[in-house]
Design an enzyme around this catalytic site. Structure first.
Site, PDB file in Angstrom:
ATOM      1  N   GLU A  26       5.871  -1.096  -1.068  1.00 49.35           N
ATOM      2  CA  GLU A  26       5.881  -0.019  -0.286  1.00 49.35           C
ATOM      3  C   GLU A  26       6.178  -0.784   1.343  1.00 49.35           C
ATOM      4  OE1 GLU A  26       2.458   0.653   2.326  1.00 49.35           O
ATOM      5  OE2 GLU A  26       0.970  -0.430   1.152  1.00 49.35           O
ATOM      6  N   LYS A 158      -8.882   0.741   0.386  1.00 51.75           N
ATOM      7  CA  LYS A 158      -9.209  -0.222   1.568  1.00 51.75           C
ATOM      8  C   LYS A 158     -10.616   0.049   1.596  1.00 51.75           C
ATOM      9  CE  LYS A 158      -5.704   1.212   3.450  1.00 51.75           C
ATOM     10  NZ  LYS A 158      -4.270   1.402   2.628  1.00 51.75           N
TER      11      LYS A 158
HETATM   12  N1  PSU Z   1      -2.409  -1.917   2.145  1.00 51.46           N
HETATM   13  C1  PSU Z   1      -2.722  -2.401   3.124  1.00 51.46           C
HETATM   14  N2  PSU Z   1      -2.377  -2.195   4.315  1.00 51.46           N
HETATM   15  C2  PSU Z   1      -1.900  -0.949   4.528  1.00 51.46           C
HETATM   16  C3  PSU Z   1      -1.658   0.259   3.595  1.00 51.46           C
HETATM   17  C4  PSU Z   1      -2.062  -0.362   2.456  1.00 51.46           C
HETATM   18  O1  PSU Z   1      -3.078  -3.833   2.767  1.00 51.46           O
HETATM   19  O2  PSU Z   1      -1.350  -0.487   5.729  1.00 51.46           O
HETATM   20  C5  PSU Z   1      -1.042   1.614   3.737  1.00 51.46           C
HETATM   21  C6  PSU Z   1      -0.410   2.008   2.498  1.00 51.46           C
HETATM   22  O3  PSU Z   1       0.802   2.507   2.762  1.00 51.46           O
HETATM   23  C7  PSU Z   1      -1.543   3.245   1.989  1.00 51.46           C
HETATM   24  C8  PSU Z   1      -1.779   3.729   3.428  1.00 51.46           C
HETATM   25  O4  PSU Z   1      -0.572   4.058   1.343  1.00 51.46           O
HETATM   26  O5  PSU Z   1      -2.125   2.589   4.128  1.00 51.46           O
HETATM   27  C9  PSU Z   1      -2.866   4.863   3.407  1.00 51.46           C
HETATM   28  O6  PSU Z   1      -2.865   5.636   4.500  1.00 51.46           O
HETATM   29  P1  PSU Z   1      -3.564   7.049   4.524  1.00 51.46           P
HETATM   30  O7  PSU Z   1      -5.127   6.687   4.369  1.00 51.46           O
HETATM   31  O8  PSU Z   1      -3.254   7.834   5.753  1.00 51.46           O
HETATM   32  O9  PSU Z   1      -3.023   7.857   3.350  1.00 51.46           O
END
Ligand code: PSU
Ligand code: MN
Length: 304
Positions: A26, A158
């Site tokens: 990603e 996360k």
């Molecule tokens: N993993 C990491 N750092 C990040 C992300 C994932 O170590 O910044 C990103 C990924 O792209 C994931 C996104 O899809 O954060 C999720 O964002 P949200 O909670 O707004 O959907």
């Protein structure tokens, strides 16, 4: 599908046609998840790690309105240093492609584009999930994982999220969550969240057996493979918990919402841990890319 919207880099196209392993990566983590200059360094290292394991990296992004499946080194650099990069999940594609903008794909956005190309394995740091707090906020990553036939290698969701609610969501929508060398869901920054998982796999071959059975049963959705962060950089529960709690309070006080929530919280946790959370984030991204590559060596992509 209008082919002019998508550009699959020649190397990735050839790998898929000839049955070679490919790992999708990603780009939100490059554009929004990590600070400069570690973002570009990490993006390059992830690609190199995938290659060193005998697979082809396919970093996904949207450059000037074109969906790229596989980025050159110059394109990685553009993405890492551009100022106006949109964070792209499913709802954002029409805007970013249609208006000729540049976007970094989340796990959700990456799954969508990578599966167009027939790629079956992706790596990330942590998936999005169900947020804590009063206002309902469920990452677009979850429904995309549930509907896309791909293996998502990550260190769980996360830790700023409600991990228990995230597991419940995945259960409801039929997504198998596998512990790679662990019986517990990893806690992203920590080795364990304390939440038990039902399925464990200790080798890439064991993951691919699960995947073959999943698809052999006609299951059309994805599978999450969760890998604990490397022991050396992992943080202990209480030290990271207090940083997360402070970051969450601060986000509420600052009125942070929607797609800005995750990048804001990651940055705050980094400040509050004196950079330790950043070190573990980078270490787990690298480790997950390595394990995803090993898994991709056992899983055949679908030729399109
Ligand atoms: N993993 C990491 N750092 C990040 C992300 C994932 O170590 O910044 C990103 C990924 O792209 C994931 C996104 O899809 O954060 C999720 O964002 P949200 O909670 O707004 O959907
Ligand atoms: Mn959200």
């Amino acid at each position: 599908m209008n082919d002019s919207f998508v550009d699959v880099i020649a190397e990735v196209k050839l790998a898929i046609q000839t049955g070679k392993p490919v790992v999708a990566l990603e780009s939100t983590v490059i554009a929004h998840g990590l600070p400069r200059p570690q973002n570009l360094d990490t993006a390059r290292r992830l690609q190199a790690i995938v290659r060193s394991e005998g697979a082809i990296p396919a970093t996904v992004a949207i450059l000037d309105g074109q969906v790229k499946i596989g980025l050159t080194d110059d394109e990685l650099e553009v993405l890492a240093n551009a100022d106006q990069v949109v964070k792209v999940s499913r709802r954002d594609f029409s805007n970013v492609v249609g208006r000729g903008l540049t976007g970094a794909t989340t796990v959700a956005g990456t799954l969508i584009a990578a599966s167009w190309a027939g790629i079956r394995v992706m790596a990330t740091g942590g998936i999005g999930g169900v947020h804590r707090g009063e206002e309902p906020d469920v990452s677009a990553d979850l429904p995309e994982i549930a509907r896309t036939p791909m293996v998502v290698v990550c260190s769980g969701a996360k830790a700023i999220l409600d991990l228990s609610a995230t597991l419940e969501w995945l259960e409801t929508h039929g997504v198998p969550v596998v512990g790679y060398g662990t019986d517990d869901l990893p806690g992203f920054y920590a080795r364990s969240s304390g939440l038990p998982l039902e399925v464990r796999a200790d080798t890439p071959a064991s993951v691919s057996e699960l995947w073959d059975t999943h698809t052999g049963l006609g299951m059309t959705g994805g599978m999450v493979v969760t890998v604990p962060p490397p022991e050396k950089e992992a943080l202990s529960g209480p030290e990271i918990q207090s940083a997360i709690n402070q970051a969450l309070d601060q986000a509420v006080a600052d009125g942070v919402r929607g797609k800005h929530n995750t990048p804001y919280l990651l940055q705050k946790v980094k400040e509050l841990t004196g950079g330790a959370s950043l070190r573990v984030n980078i270490a787990l991204l690298e480790n997950n890319a390595r394990i995803a590559s090993m898994i991709s060596n056992k899983i055949v992509n679908s030729d399109i």
